[in-house]
Structure formats: C-alpha cells, structure tokens
Design an enzyme around this catalytic site. Sequence first.
Site, mmCIF file in Angstrom:
data_model
loop_
_atom_site.group_PDB
_atom_site.id
_atom_site.type_symbol
_atom_site.label_atom_id
_atom_site.label_comp_id
_atom_site.label_asym_id
_atom_site.label_seq_id
_atom_site.Cartn_x
_atom_site.Cartn_y
_atom_site.Cartn_z
ATOM 1 N N ASP A 247 0.871 -1.168 0.000
ATOM 2 C CA ASP A 247 0.000 0.000 0.000
ATOM 3 C C ASP A 247 0.917 1.229 0.000
ATOM 4 O O ASP A 247 2.144 1.112 0.039
ATOM 5 C CB ASP A 247 -0.960 -0.035 1.202
ATOM 6 C CG ASP A 247 -2.211 0.805 0.944
ATOM 7 O OD1 ASP A 247 -3.268 0.491 1.496
ATOM 8 O OD2 ASP A 247 -2.109 1.781 0.164
HETATM 9 C C1 GLC Z 1 -4.414 4.361 -0.050
HETATM 10 C C2 GLC Z 1 -5.290 3.146 0.200
HETATM 11 C C3 GLC Z 1 -5.282 2.163 -0.933
HETATM 12 C C4 GLC Z 1 -5.072 2.913 -2.243
HETATM 13 C C5 GLC Z 1 -3.673 3.489 -2.229
HETATM 14 C C6 GLC Z 1 -3.358 4.304 -3.494
HETATM 15 O O1 GLC Z 1 -3.784 4.760 1.137
HETATM 16 O O2 GLC Z 1 -5.102 2.404 1.398
HETATM 17 O O3 GLC Z 1 -6.535 1.478 -0.898
HETATM 18 O O4 GLC Z 1 -5.223 2.040 -3.339
HETATM 19 O O5 GLC Z 1 -3.433 4.277 -1.078
HETATM 20 O O6 GLC Z 1 -4.155 5.427 -3.521
#
Ligand code: GLC
Length: 719
Positions: A247
């Site tokens: 993430d």
């Molecule tokens: C965010 C979320 C994830 C998302 C990523 C990119 O913090 O947790 O679900 O896809 O970052 O935006």
Amino acid sequence: MISRMTLAEKIGQMRQLSLGEDSLSDHVTDEIRAGRTGSVLNVVCADEVRELQRIAVEESRLGIPLLFGRDVIHGFKTVMPIPLGQAATWNPELVKAAARVSALEAAACGVNWTFAPMIDVSRDARWGRIAESFGEDTYLTSQMGVAAIRGYQGENLAATGSIAACAKHFAGYGASEAGRDYATTNIPENELRNVYLGPFRAAIDAGVSSVMASFSDLNGVPASANDFLMTRVLRHEWQFDGIAVSDFNSISQLCVHGIAEDDKEAACLAVTAGIDVEMAGDTYVSFLEQLIEEERIEESKIDAMVANVLRVKFRLGLFEAPAAEEDDLAARVSDDALRVAKEAALQSVVLLKNEGAVLPLAADRLASVAVIGPLADAPYEQLGTWIFDGDPGLSVDCLSGIRKLVGDRVDVNYVKALANSRSRQVDNVTEVMETVGQCDVAILFLGEESILSGEAHSRADINLPGAQAELVKLVRQAGKPLIAVILAGRPLTLSNIVDDLDAILYAWHPGAMGGEAIAELLFGQASPSGKLPATFPRMVGQVPIYYNHKNTGKPPIAGEILHIDDIEEQAPQTSYGMFSFHLDAGSTPLFPFGHGLSYAEFRYTGIRASADRLAIGDSLTLSVELSNAGQVRAEEVVQLYVRDLVGSVTRPVRELKGFRRVMLDPGQTVTVQFELRSQDLAFYGRDNRCTVEPGKFRAWIGGSSTAELECEFQVIARD
Ligand code: GLC
C-alpha cells in the site's frame, strides 16, 4: 527479458512512482529513461500517459512499458454508488457492468491498473472504509469482488478498455480494532481462513492481476512484512502469479510500526515477505542492491518478483500496444455509463421501513411535498468517498430529481434546514415548520457528507451527525406523513429516530444518478429491491454485530430478552436469564443482514430439499415457491442460508450460500431453485484444513437472514 536486465533495471520494475503535477518533470522522465521505475500512480491525463509511455518504450534501454495505476473504486468520470451500495443490489452482473464502464472511462485517460475491488469483509460500521467494501459477508463479498474483477479486466485483459484489477487489502483489514482505520488486527488463523481470506481466494481463482498488502498489523506482523500472507498463502497455497503490491509507502511504515529498525531493514522484510512492487516509496531503489551485495537477499528472488510484474504487463498486451489510442475509447465511454449508474442506484436503495404503505407517493393525489434537510441538494456529497476523477457536473441531486419527475404536477417546497450534515443547529425553524405545515407530506434528506466515511474517516458514534435527529423530532411535530431518505457511507444507528419516521429509504452514497433514482423510487416508477449487505446495530455498543455469528453456549432465548428499564429493584442476580445479550440493547440488530422491503408483497412457501442426504462430492437442490401477493411488479432477492449444526470448530448460526434476484408480476408464483454442492459446505476445521465434515445441516430460504422457512438434510461420507 530478465536475463537481459541489469540489477538496477530489475529493481526499477519493483518501484511505483507516485506522481502529481510533476508527472513530466525532468526528475520523473530521467527515472523512467534510466529504467528505474516500472509503474506510476495517479497520472490521469491521456497525453501525459502517452508521453511517459513513449519515453519508457523508446528512450529506456530495454523499452519495458509502464503500468499506470489509479484508484478506480466506484466509477471514474461517471460516479457509481459506493461499493457498499453496489453490494446492496445483490446483483453481480450489475456490479460487473459498473466496473466495465468505469474501466472504459479510466482507460480513455491512460489508466491500465486499478486498485480495486476492495474486498475486505467488514463487520464494523464505525470503520470508514466499510463504504468501499461489499459488507459483512464472505460469500456476498466474494461474488461481488469476482464480478468487479471481470468488469475491470474484461474477457481479454489485452483488449482496449480492459485494465488490471487489484484485490485489496490483503488481509483482515476490516477487523481493525474499534473500527479505527489502520488499527491493529488480531485474527486467529481459523477465523482468518473462514471469514477474511475467502474473497481473496475467489479473486485469484477469477484471475485478478494483482493483490495489495494492507497497512494493518496482522497478529503482530504488518501485511507488508507478513510472509505467512504474502508467500505461504498467496504463492504456495494459492499459486498466485500476479503482482503483490504494497500500500502507499507501507514498506517504510514498517519502521513506524516498530518492526523494522530503518528503511533498509524494512526493504529486506518486504522483499523477504514477497512484496513485488513498492507503491510510493523508495526503500527498494535505495537498498535492494546493497542487500544483495550483503547476500541478505538472493538475486534469484528478485528475478521471480520481476517476473510477476512483467507477466502482468505481457498479459495486458503492453509490449504490443503500450498506450490505447484515445479515439478508439472515447466514443464508447459515454454510451452506457449513466444508464448503468442509474440502474445501480435504483437497485442499491434499501426500503428499511414503510409503515402503512406511505410509500410510494402518488403524484396525482398530492398537491405539495416538503423537501427538507442537508442532503437533498448535495450533488457532491451523494457521490461518496474515492471520487477524485468524478465529474460532479454529471451528478443529479435528489431535489432536482424530484422536481424533474413530478414538479409539473406537485408543488415541491425545499428548506435545507441544516447548513451541512454536521451542523449542530437547525436554521430557520419557523420556515421549516411553516413549509411542512402547508404540505401533504414531508421528505427528509439526511445522512453523512462524503468526507465522513472512506479512508481514515472512522466514527465512534454512528448516529446521524449534528442536529439531524432534532430536525426529525421537529418535523414530526407537524403530524404529516414523514419519510426519510438517508445517504451515508456506512450503516448508521437509527434507533433514536426510527419510531418518528413512517418510511425510510437507505440510499448509501448513490453516485451521479442518485437523484433521479431516488425520485423514481419515492413516486413508484420503480420498487425498491435493495437488501442490506451489512447489519444495522441498534446502538454502536453492540458492534461488532453480524448475522453469521457463532451460537455461544448461552444463546439468547427469543421472547425472554429483558430491557434495562424493566428490571425490578434489587432483583436477584440470576433472575433475568443467563445468556448472551446487552441489558440495554437486547441481542438483535435494528435491521438484519439481507433485510429490504418492497412495494410488492413477497410470500415464500414450500421449501424442500431434493434429498434428505447429500454424499460428499454430490449436490442437492433446495427450492421454494415465491409469490407476489402485491399490486406491483417488483424484484425480490431470494436468499439461501445454511447452518452446519456440529463441526470440529464452532460454526455460524447461518451462512449465506446463494442468492438470486427474481422479478415477479402481481399474482405470479415461481419456483426458485438453488443447487448446493457438498463443496459449498467446506470450511477450515480444527486443523485449519479445508474439508467437508459429515453431519446434520439446516437450510433456510427467504427475503433476509431471518428467513423462517427451513428444512434439514444430512451430509454423509461417500461410501
Ligand atoms: C491508499 C489506500 C489504498 C489505495 C492506495 C493508493 O492509502 O489504502 O486502498 O489504493 O493508497 O491510492
């Protein structure tokens, strides 16, 4: 390909640059030219994508094309209902169609990888990200997740308009303590396997291109460092061969969690665990070469991870067609999007209550309606969370929807009454009361602004925010038929207003076409058909509360539930039953999973099983007669639940094993059948192996998880 790559180029494929205004800066283009990045995040301009892709393909040494990632969660330009609302349709085909049009819109802007579907099972309405989920049930989430993946990836991942999907967040994120986002999760392996991993297994079996590690700490090991999740389950047990992506900067956050001393250790943990791509972080490009020189990581391990990245790029056809020709897509973008958004909004709305059939409203018998509340004219708020690319200009608000539908026949009088959903003061009480006093019926538009759910937006009190409950009590005094339409990103606790309302339509955040859909449901152009994908607690203290709970050794006895107000003074300690409930809330929710009323009247009779014994390896058919005893044509979501009465571990009192939308004309009766295979009854037992255990089972079929029609059958070992 890998044999021709330098170590730096291999590590480049494992890095995802998060871009913004700087997407064409020299720094970025130099990194791409040098082969030091394999994917970028958050570029949504087709021209910029084409230029970056040109540089990657024509100006880097090996010409490996880039992946362009974006969170296309529930729509792109055309915003669909939030996923929790889409789940309320219980219509996988519609969820697939919504994902399809979203993919076409996103691909037209150069996106070829979406970080969706989010398939975290969530039993906690305090959690802001329940809005992005498909609710509390493993089977429903699995069905919807697979449908979304098929919509995003299409029949052919290399076809124009198909984009790679991403099952997230692996795993158990929905069990964040206290519903507080990013909080610790402690889930015993048996529960993890029986509840939280199912949708991910289904996603992988459906060919999802990538899986995203969750931010959260699972049993002491954050997912980005969790080799049990990312290697043992994902690769060894499930043979997943796509991309495992972190993430956002979650690898460096291993230092914040306190499981890595510094970014170099974090990088080592993440690669060892099996995170192929680092999203928006530089620990890999900074330290992997060193870690290989120090022989703490094998280069062969890097090769395998790079292979996962290249495999997805090959499957996307990027080596043949690095960037879609915009004109090839633009034409298709507009055709279906609004139609699908409208249908999804219509089918997502749940009729929770309809006392005295106050709904549907008859425009030809009404002179005037009062439209009151902070979410009646809120085209942005009704779009919900994760709508960066949404076009609010496409959004039809509820007030406009009502005026457009009946404004020529009915006098529509609007008073906002509260500046926004959090306002603690009802404005212009006199105007509210006068307006309602002059009208035949009052429709309140209540709920949560978009910002009150979604990532990092959990709430400890899930009542209607601000002074909305006071507004309900105020309008109730006028004595007119009182309807509430609630737009929210989660189940709310409605006990403090439910008795003041004659009818409640729960619309979640319904997206761009919410206004038109809600108007048509209010005035009977269509009947509500949504069913709850998550339990509605009576009060937040009951959370977690969900339908597929275990029985405990002291289950509550219906009818014997005591209320705190009824206790006699100095009552003896054991005088009120010794079972599992709350003195001030009982043991049942306000509205159960699967609940949803209709303007028709559906009746179930004659449940039966095709056999009273099911040999392991075989299947049996469960059927029921469904009638529409009402006056209107409408759809019912027929639900099949099963209970395994005895298992090597305790088993839920009910589990959803099938559902189907059935359209019935007034007076029509049909037989609805479900095929149940013995494999559908498999679960992870005491040894954490997935098996079917012989024994007695009970089945129910009905219109919610409290279905009463039941039958029994016996699963027997194959002789
Ligand atoms: C965010 C979320 C994830 C998302 C990523 C990119 O913090 O947790 O679900 O896809 O970052 O935006």
